[in-house]
Design a protein around this motif. Sequence first.
Motif, PDB file in Angstrom:
ATOM      1  N   UNK A  37      17.655  71.708  40.866  1.00  0.00           N
ATOM      2  CA  UNK A  37      19.163  72.820  41.081  1.00  0.00           C
ATOM      3  C   UNK A  37      19.129  73.952  40.906  1.00  0.00           C
ATOM      4  N   UNK A  38      19.745  74.320  41.990  1.00  0.00           N
ATOM      5  CA  UNK A  38      20.725  76.321  41.965  1.00  0.00           C
ATOM      6  C   UNK A  38      20.182  76.452  42.919  1.00  0.00           C
ATOM      7  N   UNK A  39      18.927  75.832  44.252  1.00  0.00           N
ATOM      8  CA  UNK A  39      17.587  76.175  44.657  1.00  0.00           C
ATOM      9  C   UNK A  39      18.335  77.042  45.930  1.00  0.00           C
ATOM     10  N   UNK A  40      19.112  75.517  46.601  1.00  0.00           N
ATOM     11  CA  UNK A  40      20.005  75.592  47.864  1.00  0.00           C
ATOM     12  C   UNK A  40      21.420  75.023  47.510  1.00  0.00           C
ATOM     13  N   UNK A  41      21.061  75.470  46.500  1.00  0.00           N
ATOM     14  CA  UNK A  41      23.457  75.728  46.918  1.00  0.00           C
ATOM     15  C   UNK A  41      23.667  73.854  46.913  1.00  0.00           C
ATOM     16  N   UNK A  42      25.224  74.261  47.188  1.00  0.00           N
ATOM     17  CA  UNK A  42      25.500  72.941  47.962  1.00  0.00           C
ATOM     18  C   UNK A  42      25.019  71.876  48.634  1.00  0.00           C
ATOM     19  N   UNK A  43      25.029  70.525  47.900  1.00  0.00           N
ATOM     20  CA  UNK A  43      23.774  69.566  48.889  1.00  0.00           C
ATOM     21  C   UNK A  43      25.080  68.213  49.397  1.00  0.00           C
ATOM     22  N   UNK A  44      24.753  68.548  50.434  1.00  0.00           N
ATOM     23  CA  UNK A  44      26.089  67.554  51.313  1.00  0.00           C
ATOM     24  C   UNK A  44      25.707  65.500  51.535  1.00  0.00           C
ATOM     25  N   UNK A  45      24.170  66.038  51.722  1.00  0.00           N
ATOM     26  CA  UNK A  45      24.064  64.422  52.406  1.00  0.00           C
ATOM     27  C   UNK A  45      22.599  64.204  52.180  1.00  0.00           C
ATOM     28  N   UNK A  46      22.623  63.103  51.865  1.00  0.00           N
ATOM     29  CA  UNK A  46      21.425  62.921  51.749  1.00  0.00           C
ATOM     30  C   UNK A  46      20.612  61.827  52.707  1.00  0.00           C
ATOM     31  N   UNK A  47      19.306  61.453  52.919  1.00  0.00           N
ATOM     32  CA  UNK A  47      18.762  59.992  53.522  1.00  0.00           C
ATOM     33  C   UNK A  47      17.571  59.506  53.694  1.00  0.00           C
ATOM     34  N   UNK A  48      17.601  58.793  53.535  1.00  0.00           N
ATOM     35  CA  UNK A  48      16.054  57.484  52.983  1.00  0.00           C
ATOM     36  C   UNK A  48      15.334  57.250  54.548  1.00  0.00           C
ATOM     37  N   UNK A  49      14.189  58.176  54.454  1.00  0.00           N
ATOM     38  CA  UNK A  49      13.558  58.240  55.825  1.00  0.00           C
ATOM     39  C   UNK A  49      12.368  57.137  55.949  1.00  0.00           C
ATOM     40  N   UNK A  50      12.072  56.437  54.406  1.00  0.00           N
ATOM     41  CA  UNK A  50      11.202  55.943  54.257  1.00  0.00           C
ATOM     42  C   UNK A  50       9.855  56.074  53.721  1.00  0.00           C
ATOM     43  N   UNK A  51       8.912  55.510  53.261  1.00  0.00           N
ATOM     44  CA  UNK A  51       7.741  55.938  52.529  1.00  0.00           C
ATOM     45  C   UNK A  51       7.285  57.234  51.154  1.00  0.00           C
ATOM     46  N   UNK A  52       8.647  56.781  50.932  1.00  0.00           N
ATOM     47  CA  UNK A  52       9.218  57.622  49.599  1.00  0.00           C
ATOM     48  C   UNK A  52       9.676  59.286  50.229  1.00  0.00           C
ATOM     49  N   UNK A  53       9.725  59.437  51.121  1.00  0.00           N
ATOM     50  CA  UNK A  53      10.662  60.598  52.021  1.00  0.00           C
ATOM     51  C   UNK A  53      12.377  60.799  52.208  1.00  0.00           C
ATOM     52  N   UNK A  54      12.458  61.796  51.556  1.00  0.00           N
ATOM     53  CA  UNK A  54      14.253  62.280  51.831  1.00  0.00           C
ATOM     54  C   UNK A  54      14.166  63.160  52.357  1.00  0.00           C
ATOM     55  N   UNK A  55      15.675  63.496  53.529  1.00  0.00           N
ATOM     56  CA  UNK A  55      16.388  64.691  54.074  1.00  0.00           C
ATOM     57  C   UNK A  55      17.159  64.825  53.478  1.00  0.00           C
ATOM     58  N   UNK A  56      17.119  66.264  53.123  1.00  0.00           N
ATOM     59  CA  UNK A  56      18.215  66.828  51.970  1.00  0.00           C
ATOM     60  C   UNK A  56      19.339  67.880  52.750  1.00  0.00           C
ATOM     61  N   UNK A  57      20.534  67.398  52.950  1.00  0.00           N
ATOM     62  CA  UNK A  57      21.188  68.151  54.138  1.00  0.00           C
ATOM     63  C   UNK A  57      21.732  69.472  53.371  1.00  0.00           C
TER      64      UNK A  57
END
Length: 384
Positions: free
Chosen positions: A341-361
């Motif tokens: 919360x509040x650490x990176x500002x506005x969050x637009x997109x999240x993508x699952x890449x497998x094995x419990x990993x996400x990419x957050x944009x």
Amino acid sequence: MRRPAVLKALWGAAVLALVAGCSPGSSGDPEERPGSAPPSATSPSGSVSPSGSVSPPSAAGSGRVTVAGTLTGDLKSPWGLARLPDGDLLVSSRDERTVTRVDGRTGVRTPLGEVPGVVPGGEGGLLGLAVKDAWVYAYFTAESDNRIVRMRYGGAAGDRLGTPEPVLTGIPKGVTHDGGRIAFGPDGMLYAGTGETGRTGLSQDRASLGGKILRVTPEGRPAPGNPFAGSAVWSYGHRNVQGLAWDADGRLWASEFGQNTWDELNLVEPGKNYGWPVVEGRAGRKGFVDPVAQWPTSEASPSGIAYARGAIWMAGLRGERLWRVPVSGTELSGEPRAFLTGEYGRLRTVLATGDGRLLLMTNQTDGRGTPKSGDDRLIRLDVG
């Protein structure tokens, strides 16, 4: 109608408190409303959930989020994110009209060029991306409409995008509520979340492509099995859908912007009516499907979602947080919890890449955030 199990007394008290705290005179677009998100988040079941990058476990299972690092930064007005078969990524720039390839291991960026025909403005521009076979699909705002095109990529085309070929045109456009998320489902069909452009009547008009979730073949024809003969419409009564994801059993989930009161996470079924503009959030009214989870608009304003580790992960714009929403079957299996919360500002997109990993944009450079050095970023997350 689907409702998660709740503690009735807490739910009633929370609803009264939250409704009292909402300003009925605020803007109808939560992406545009200013102000910082509050330091804590209220889950739709009515209990208060701590926010932040670390949360203690609970009986319901709170999950975890560990920031593993930044893959790349200095992205300008990023919106769409798609993964190539080799693990590299494609990122769209809403305002610059460009697509960039990002090395999935090193974060090195390679510009692939500008997509012709994109006319940025308001919330419109070059939005969602999807990849299938040798094609890159893009949802964008053109001069007269929102549309989906596809472009050859790789092989004989080399490291550049081919000429756009129309897949689906005639999606209504507006200054706001342009939708824009596209994704291929487990059935191989292309799904698109659209907005009602501020013209609320479009959502209930099944002849319009606005305020809908659409389902078409990769070539753009209404997909076999759609609920309305000859129509691309899969579900209707939506306000502005920007998140699409499928769980482990192939069920479709969608995030949706509310107006002044409730943002939604919906379990989407063909031919169903999700209520806008007649209702916002849970109403219990015959003929409309209630959301599985809902949030005050200050705590979410959701865009992209992904499924991983038994939960829907939902990126918040105005809320500036990542929500974990545990699901089992068609219902919640625990309380939603907020992270970062509040650490990176506005969050637009999240993508699952497998094995419990996400990419957050992140999405600080689109004119509504407060960019810092290095924004915008693609952040690696390990989740559980």
